[in-house]
Design a protein around this motif. Structure first.
Motif, short mmCIF file in Angstrom:
data_model
loop_
_atom_site.label_atom_id
_atom_site.label_comp_id
_atom_site.label_asym_id
_atom_site.label_seq_id
_atom_site.Cartn_x
_atom_site.Cartn_y
_atom_site.Cartn_z
N ALA A 90 0.83 -1.21 0.00
CA ALA A 90 0.00 0.00 0.00
C ALA A 90 0.86 1.26 0.00
N ASN A 91 2.07 1.16 -0.58
CA ASN A 91 2.91 2.34 -0.66
C ASN A 91 2.46 3.21 -1.83
N VAL A 92 2.26 4.49 -1.56
CA VAL A 92 1.81 5.45 -2.56
C VAL A 92 2.85 6.55 -2.67
N ILE A 93 3.26 6.89 -3.90
CA ILE A 93 4.25 7.94 -4.06
C ILE A 93 3.74 8.99 -5.05
N THR A 124 11.52 3.33 -20.24
CA THR A 124 12.85 3.60 -20.78
C THR A 124 13.86 3.93 -19.70
N LEU A 125 13.39 4.15 -18.48
CA LEU A 125 14.25 4.46 -17.35
C LEU A 125 14.04 3.45 -16.24
N PRO A 126 14.98 3.36 -15.26
CA PRO A 126 14.82 2.39 -14.17
C PRO A 126 13.48 2.56 -13.46
N PRO A 127 12.96 1.46 -12.88
CA PRO A 127 11.66 1.55 -12.22
C PRO A 127 11.69 2.44 -10.99
N LEU A 128 10.49 2.84 -10.59
CA LEU A 128 10.33 3.58 -9.34
C LEU A 128 10.68 2.68 -8.16
N PRO A 129 10.83 3.25 -6.97
CA PRO A 129 10.87 2.41 -5.76
C PRO A 129 9.58 1.60 -5.68
N PHE A 130 9.58 0.52 -4.91
CA PHE A 130 8.38 -0.29 -4.80
C PHE A 130 7.19 0.56 -4.38
N CYS A 131 6.13 0.46 -5.15
CA CYS A 131 4.92 1.23 -4.87
C CYS A 131 3.77 0.58 -5.63
N ASP A 132 2.58 0.69 -5.06
CA ASP A 132 1.38 0.20 -5.73
C ASP A 132 0.41 1.32 -6.04
#
Length: 283
Positions: A100-103, A115-123
């Motif tokens: 349930a992490n929201v950014i 095209t760029l690295p993924p975000l930190p873990f987030c849903d």
């Protein structure tokens, strides 16, 4: 006898909108909510129609994997963006962990997960920047759409059973309040296609966890030691818990498990499946 809060949830749930609009554009099918067909925002939930993937994952598979079809998924996402009327380079996708992490994201986040690295873990993703399109990925897990027409902001979440139980819809509404001054009674909330209650069997103990988090009506008996959980109703109740008005809540009520023509389903296909995707962008 049910307590007054439980009665209130069910009484309010009777005022939810139900159903969806279906559109097809450039060969790609889209599920949309009438409540979000308003000036100021684009949204949609894709089907498996209109892509280039072949075999069991035909045809608009939008799941990045290491099974040799990355080029097909890339082409599918390009088709997805073109059909949706958004720019491929504007998209940013959740890096989901069934939490349930929201950014908060903005145009500086464009391309993350593509095209760029993924975000930190987030849903969950929230933004008030029309320069970025937020994207979530699904194969039985629900899509939560939130739109604040007053403060011009959106939120999108990938909501599996874990995220639903952790109330990611409520978490996202609260995050929009902190970031943008969003008032929950002004929000428009939609729960997109997901696995329905009669197809979502769980252990009885997990069913009881949903009852404790939401309301007894979200569970019905299953086989010995099992229960069936109503994830769309859980979505609607957590929107209510966030303070969203029942008349501003829509449940699309489209089951991903039951419709193999339109949807991939992790449970139906025993994990050997692709993914749909959903998006929102301010206009």
């Amino acid at each position: 006898m049910k307590n007054s809060m439980q009665e209130s949830y069910l009484t309010k749930a009777a005022r939810f909108e139900h159903g969806f609009l279906y559109e097809k554009n450039q060969g790609i099918g889209w599920y949309k909510a009438a409540s979000l067909q308003v000036p100021g925002v684009h949204h949609g939930f894709s089907t498996r129609e209109g892509g280039v993937t072949t075999g069991r994952k035909a045809s608009l598979n939008l799941h990045w994997s290491k099974d040799g079809c990355e080029a097909d998924v890339l082409e599918n996402y390009r088709r997805f963006a073109q059909s949706a009327g958004i720019a491929y380079e504007d998209m940013v996708i959740v890096n989901h962990s069934h939490g349930a992490n929201v950014i908060q994201v903005d145009r500086q986040s464009r391309g993350r997960g593509f095209t760029l690295p993924p975000l930190p873990f987030c849903d969950g993703l929230i933004t008030n920047d029309p320069g970025v399109a937020v994207v979530t990925s699904h194969a039985d897990c629900g899509a939560f759409f939130l739109y604040d027409p007053v403060n011009r902001a959106v939120g999108m979440a990938h909501a599996g059973w874990r995220g639903t139980l952790l109330k990611i819809g409520l978490v996202m509404a609260e995050a929009m309040g902190r970031a943008f001054g969003t008032e929950p009674e002004k929000l428009i909330a939609v729960a997109g296609p997901c696995i329905c209650q009669k197809c979502f069997e769980v252990d009885e103990s997990l069913g009881e966890a949903f009852v404790r988090a939401f309301e007894p009506a979200v569970k019905r008996p299953g086989r010995p030691g099992k229960a069936y959980v109503n994830l769309p109703l859980c979505a609607g109740i957590q929107f209510l818990q966030a303070g969203i008005l029942p008349e501003n809540i829509t449940l699309m009520d489209a089951c991903t498990y039951e419709n193999p023509k339109m949807f991939y389903s992790h449970r139906r296909d025993k994990g050997e499946t692709g993914s749909m995707a959903a998006f929102m962008q301010l206009v």
